[in-house]
Structure formats: C-alpha cells, structure tokens
Design a protein around this motif. Structure first.
Motif, PDB file in Angstrom:
ATOM      1  N   GLY A 118      56.670 -21.527 -43.029  1.00  0.00           N
ATOM      2  CA  GLY A 118      56.924 -22.403 -43.846  1.00  0.00           C
ATOM      3  C   GLY A 118      55.603 -23.290 -43.931  1.00  0.00           C
ATOM      4  N   ASN A 119      55.484 -23.776 -43.895  1.00  0.00           N
ATOM      5  CA  ASN A 119      54.777 -24.986 -44.387  1.00  0.00           C
ATOM      6  C   ASN A 119      54.246 -25.943 -42.423  1.00  0.00           C
ATOM      7  N   LYS A 120      54.054 -25.096 -41.716  1.00  0.00           N
ATOM      8  CA  LYS A 120      53.592 -25.385 -40.477  1.00  0.00           C
ATOM      9  C   LYS A 120      52.780 -24.229 -39.420  1.00  0.00           C
ATOM     10  N   VAL A 121      52.139 -23.914 -38.393  1.00  0.00           N
ATOM     11  CA  VAL A 121      51.612 -23.298 -37.611  1.00  0.00           C
ATOM     12  C   VAL A 121      52.364 -23.309 -36.625  1.00  0.00           C
ATOM     13  N   VAL A 122      52.931 -22.067 -36.298  1.00  0.00           N
ATOM     14  CA  VAL A 122      53.201 -21.744 -35.157  1.00  0.00           C
ATOM     15  C   VAL A 122      53.063 -21.776 -34.360  1.00  0.00           C
ATOM     16  N   LEU A 123      52.412 -21.451 -32.842  1.00  0.00           N
ATOM     17  CA  LEU A 123      51.467 -21.517 -31.771  1.00  0.00           C
ATOM     18  C   LEU A 123      52.389 -19.515 -30.978  1.00  0.00           C
ATOM     19  N   THR A 142      55.343 -26.006 -32.759  1.00  0.00           N
ATOM     20  CA  THR A 142      54.263 -26.569 -34.704  1.00  0.00           C
ATOM     21  C   THR A 142      53.923 -27.381 -34.377  1.00  0.00           C
ATOM     22  N   SER A 143      52.545 -27.307 -35.635  1.00  0.00           N
ATOM     23  CA  SER A 143      51.764 -28.521 -36.093  1.00  0.00           C
ATOM     24  C   SER A 143      51.704 -28.587 -37.574  1.00  0.00           C
ATOM     25  N   PRO A 144      50.726 -29.478 -37.783  1.00  0.00           N
ATOM     26  CA  PRO A 144      50.446 -29.571 -39.249  1.00  0.00           C
ATOM     27  C   PRO A 144      49.079 -29.110 -40.046  1.00  0.00           C
ATOM     28  N   LEU A 145      49.461 -28.189 -41.179  1.00  0.00           N
ATOM     29  CA  LEU A 145      48.367 -26.948 -41.512  1.00  0.00           C
ATOM     30  C   LEU A 145      47.677 -27.866 -41.511  1.00  0.00           C
ATOM     31  N   ILE A 150      43.463 -24.165 -36.710  1.00  0.00           N
ATOM     32  CA  ILE A 150      44.106 -22.995 -37.367  1.00  0.00           C
ATOM     33  C   ILE A 150      44.838 -23.413 -38.355  1.00  0.00           C
ATOM     34  N   GLY A 151      45.661 -24.312 -38.173  1.00  0.00           N
ATOM     35  CA  GLY A 151      46.519 -24.622 -40.173  1.00  0.00           C
ATOM     36  C   GLY A 151      45.322 -24.012 -41.439  1.00  0.00           C
ATOM     37  N   LYS A 152      43.563 -24.829 -41.035  1.00  0.00           N
ATOM     38  CA  LYS A 152      43.110 -24.956 -42.136  1.00  0.00           C
ATOM     39  C   LYS A 152      42.735 -23.252 -42.561  1.00  0.00           C
ATOM     40  N   VAL A 153      41.972 -23.087 -41.074  1.00  0.00           N
ATOM     41  CA  VAL A 153      42.029 -21.095 -41.285  1.00  0.00           C
ATOM     42  C   VAL A 153      43.287 -20.115 -42.350  1.00  0.00           C
ATOM     43  N   LEU A 154      44.196 -21.204 -42.546  1.00  0.00           N
ATOM     44  CA  LEU A 154      46.014 -20.375 -43.061  1.00  0.00           C
ATOM     45  C   LEU A 154      45.670 -20.626 -43.996  1.00  0.00           C
ATOM     46  N   LEU A 155      45.474 -21.607 -44.681  1.00  0.00           N
ATOM     47  CA  LEU A 155      44.867 -22.816 -45.809  1.00  0.00           C
ATOM     48  C   LEU A 155      43.921 -21.833 -46.391  1.00  0.00           C
ATOM     49  N   ALA A 156      42.962 -21.526 -45.930  1.00  0.00           N
ATOM     50  CA  ALA A 156      41.656 -21.563 -46.662  1.00  0.00           C
ATOM     51  C   ALA A 156      42.077 -20.079 -47.258  1.00  0.00           C
ATOM     52  N   HIS A 157      42.870 -19.087 -46.583  1.00  0.00           N
ATOM     53  CA  HIS A 157      43.045 -17.844 -46.800  1.00  0.00           C
ATOM     54  C   HIS A 157      44.392 -17.072 -47.670  1.00  0.00           C
ATOM     55  N   CYS A 158      45.205 -18.124 -47.957  1.00  0.00           N
ATOM     56  CA  CYS A 158      46.384 -18.313 -48.989  1.00  0.00           C
ATOM     57  C   CYS A 158      46.228 -18.021 -50.274  1.00  0.00           C
ATOM     58  N   GLU A 159      47.512 -18.525 -50.742  1.00  0.00           N
ATOM     59  CA  GLU A 159      47.698 -17.474 -52.300  1.00  0.00           C
ATOM     60  C   GLU A 159      47.699 -19.006 -52.578  1.00  0.00           C
ATOM     61  N   GLU A 160      46.634 -19.634 -54.360  1.00  0.00           N
ATOM     62  CA  GLU A 160      47.001 -20.449 -54.556  1.00  0.00           C
ATOM     63  C   GLU A 160      48.044 -21.234 -54.593  1.00  0.00           C
ATOM     64  N   GLU A 161      48.804 -20.151 -55.189  1.00  0.00           N
ATOM     65  CA  GLU A 161      50.517 -20.861 -55.855  1.00  0.00           C
ATOM     66  C   GLU A 161      51.311 -21.409 -54.506  1.00  0.00           C
ATOM     67  N   ASN A 200      38.896 -28.907 -36.492  1.00  0.00           N
ATOM     68  CA  ASN A 200      39.645 -29.859 -36.508  1.00  0.00           C
ATOM     69  C   ASN A 200      39.114 -31.007 -35.514  1.00  0.00           C
ATOM     70  N   ASP A 201      38.179 -32.298 -35.947  1.00  0.00           N
ATOM     71  CA  ASP A 201      37.478 -33.030 -35.119  1.00  0.00           C
ATOM     72  C   ASP A 201      38.731 -34.502 -35.241  1.00  0.00           C
ATOM     73  N   ILE A 202      39.256 -34.210 -34.639  1.00  0.00           N
ATOM     74  CA  ILE A 202      40.088 -35.259 -33.791  1.00  0.00           C
ATOM     75  C   ILE A 202      41.127 -35.681 -34.633  1.00  0.00           C
ATOM     76  N   GLU A 203      41.855 -34.517 -36.012  1.00  0.00           N
ATOM     77  CA  GLU A 203      42.312 -34.837 -36.688  1.00  0.00           C
ATOM     78  C   GLU A 203      43.785 -34.804 -36.419  1.00  0.00           C
ATOM     79  N   TYR A 204      44.103 -34.110 -35.760  1.00  0.00           N
ATOM     80  CA  TYR A 204      45.815 -34.450 -35.094  1.00  0.00           C
ATOM     81  C   TYR A 204      46.157 -35.177 -34.013  1.00  0.00           C
ATOM     82  N   GLU A 205      45.407 -35.146 -32.787  1.00  0.00           N
ATOM     83  CA  GLU A 205      45.955 -35.807 -32.149  1.00  0.00           C
ATOM     84  C   GLU A 205      44.443 -36.628 -31.404  1.00  0.00           C
ATOM     85  N   GLU A 206      44.848 -37.349 -30.523  1.00  0.00           N
ATOM     86  CA  GLU A 206      43.666 -38.269 -30.317  1.00  0.00           C
ATOM     87  C   GLU A 206      42.689 -37.719 -29.325  1.00  0.00           C
TER      88      GLU A 206
END
Length: 262
Positions: A118-123, A142-145, A150-161, A200-206
């Motif tokens: 969906g719009n999440k990363v699942v481990l 799950t965690s935010p993209l 991992i989320g950024k990797v998936l977003l970087a290679h997804c369809e533009e739509e 991910n430079d401390i962007e999801y969890e402290e």
C-alpha cells in the motif's frame, strides 16, 4: 485514534461487505500490537459496537481472533499460521537470509528486508547481531515510506503516478529530521537514484540511523529494499555512509540470486 483500513469508506464496504469489515477489525488489532477492548476496536474501525461484537465473535470462532483473560481481543493463532505460510512462500525472503547474515557478521548491526504494501513498508525479514543494544523491530510491522531508507528506495523506483498520489497524502513529521516538504523529498529520491542508496538520518525514530539499497527481480524491477539500522551513538553520519557500499553489494548479490543481470 481510528484505524485506516483498506476497506474503510462506503464505496469499499459496499463491495466487500462483512468480509471487509472483519478484515478491518484484524487490521486494527495488528496495528495496535496488543489486545483491544470491544469499545476501542469498534471506535477504531468506525463500526457500531453491536456490529463489531458480532464480527469479532465470528473471527474468534475461526481462530482468527482470540479473547484474553480480561475480555479484550487480540489476533488469533490462525493469523500466525497464515502469516508464516505467506512468508515461507516468498523466495525473496529465503534467498535473502544467508546474504543478510553475512552482512550482519561483517558490520555487526541489524539488517532488514522490506517490501511495499500500500503506502507503507512491511518488514519481511530481519537479522540481528549478537549485541546487548540493538534495534527493536518485528516481522510484519509497517513503517512510513518517506521517513525510512527502505521506503525511500521503493519510492525512488516507483511509477510517477504512484509517487504523485502518495505525495498528496501528506508527509507526517515523526522527528526533527523528517522530510515533510514534497519538493525536498523529490530531491532526496533523485539522490537515491543517482547514488544507489538511501539514508534515514534519524528521520523515523529518535536515535536510529539507517542506510538501504534496492533489490531487483529478474526483470530489473525494484521489489524490495535491504537496509542496516544502527543506533546513532555508535554510528555518526560519516560511518553510516561508509556502510552504504556494503549494503549495496549485499542488495546486488540478492538481486543476482533472484535472476537479475545488469
């Protein structure tokens, strides 16, 4: 807080009916990670209490849910059986195991494998080092993209739509470093495409830094992300960047085992 289910909304429910509502209850229990009272469950799924009780009772009969000693509801053993069967059938996970173990032995940090859901990363897989202090995570979580490597990797290679639609949902601020501006995120995704890895430079969890790389199938499509996660006190950003080539190499090896030929 109400649980956002893939079956929420009148249009979806008209098509899936009671099945959709029942799955919505299971989703709420999975998202919570611990048992919920009937009232909390009904509220999170936006259901009348009587409807929630009827459906959760049916799910308990099917062993998809269970009643705890204090009358709350949790996921049942059949969910574990189905989830385990699903994971066992993933060639990706089976092939990744030895590669992730070798990576963890080399860097002595936790490795994760995640896919898009969906719009999440699942481990779907993790390997931990033999350390007293390590990252806490669980399979199926799950965690935010936008806030994970991992989320950024998936977003970087997804369809533009898909990316355009995702960006309209809003980028939740989780730490002081979370990227919440869509233009800034697009620049970050472009860097991922150019460098072959995401940070991910401390962007999801402290206190947690991660670096991830794409995993490709036999057709070259990015189907997963492989990452390592490190506590910031022993991994300043410059050390994290030295781990990137190792993560890229492991992800490339996994891709080759899946049939990818550059």
């Amino acid at each position: 807080m109400r649980q956002r289910s893939i079956f929420n909304g009148d249009e979806d429910r008209s098509g899936y009916g009671q099945l959709g509502k029942g799955i919505g209850l299971l989703e709420a229990l999975a998202a919570q990670g611990s048992p919920l009272s009937l009232g909390d469950l009904a509220e999170r799924c936006d259901l009348p209490k009587a409807t929630a009780h009827r459906l959760i009772t049916m799910l308990c009969d099917l062993k998809m849910a269970r009643v705890t000693s204090d009358g709350a509801y949790g996921l049942g053993q059949r969910c574990l059986s189905l989830g385990s069967a699903y994971l066992a059938n993933l060639d990706l996970r089976q092939e990744a195991g030895p590669i992730m173990k070798a990576l963890v032995e080399e860097i002595d940090e936790t490795a994760h494998l995640g896919i898009l859901d969906g719009n999440k990363v699942v481990l779907i897989e993790k390997v931990e080092p033999d350390r007293s202090i390590r990252m806490v995570s669980r399979l199926g979580s799950t965690s935010p993209l936008h806030a994970t490597s991992i989320g950024k990797v998936l977003l970087a290679h997804c369809e533009e739509e898909y990316l355009q639609t995702f960006l309209t949902t809003g980028l939740e601020k989780l730490t002081a470093n979370t990227i919440t501006d869509t233009t800034e995120l697009r620049f970050a995704l472009k860097r991922v495409q150019n460098t072959g890895y995401a940070v991910n430079d401390i962007e999801y969890e402290e206190g947690i830094r991660c670096v991830g790389a794409p995993v490709r199938d036999h057709e070259g499509a990015v189907i997963a992300g492989l990452s390592v996660s490190c506590p910031d006190f022993r991994t300043p950003r410059d050390r994290l960047l030295t781990l990137a080539p190792l993560v890229i190499s492991a992800a490339q090896e996994l891709s080759r085992r899946l049939g990818y030929q550059p």
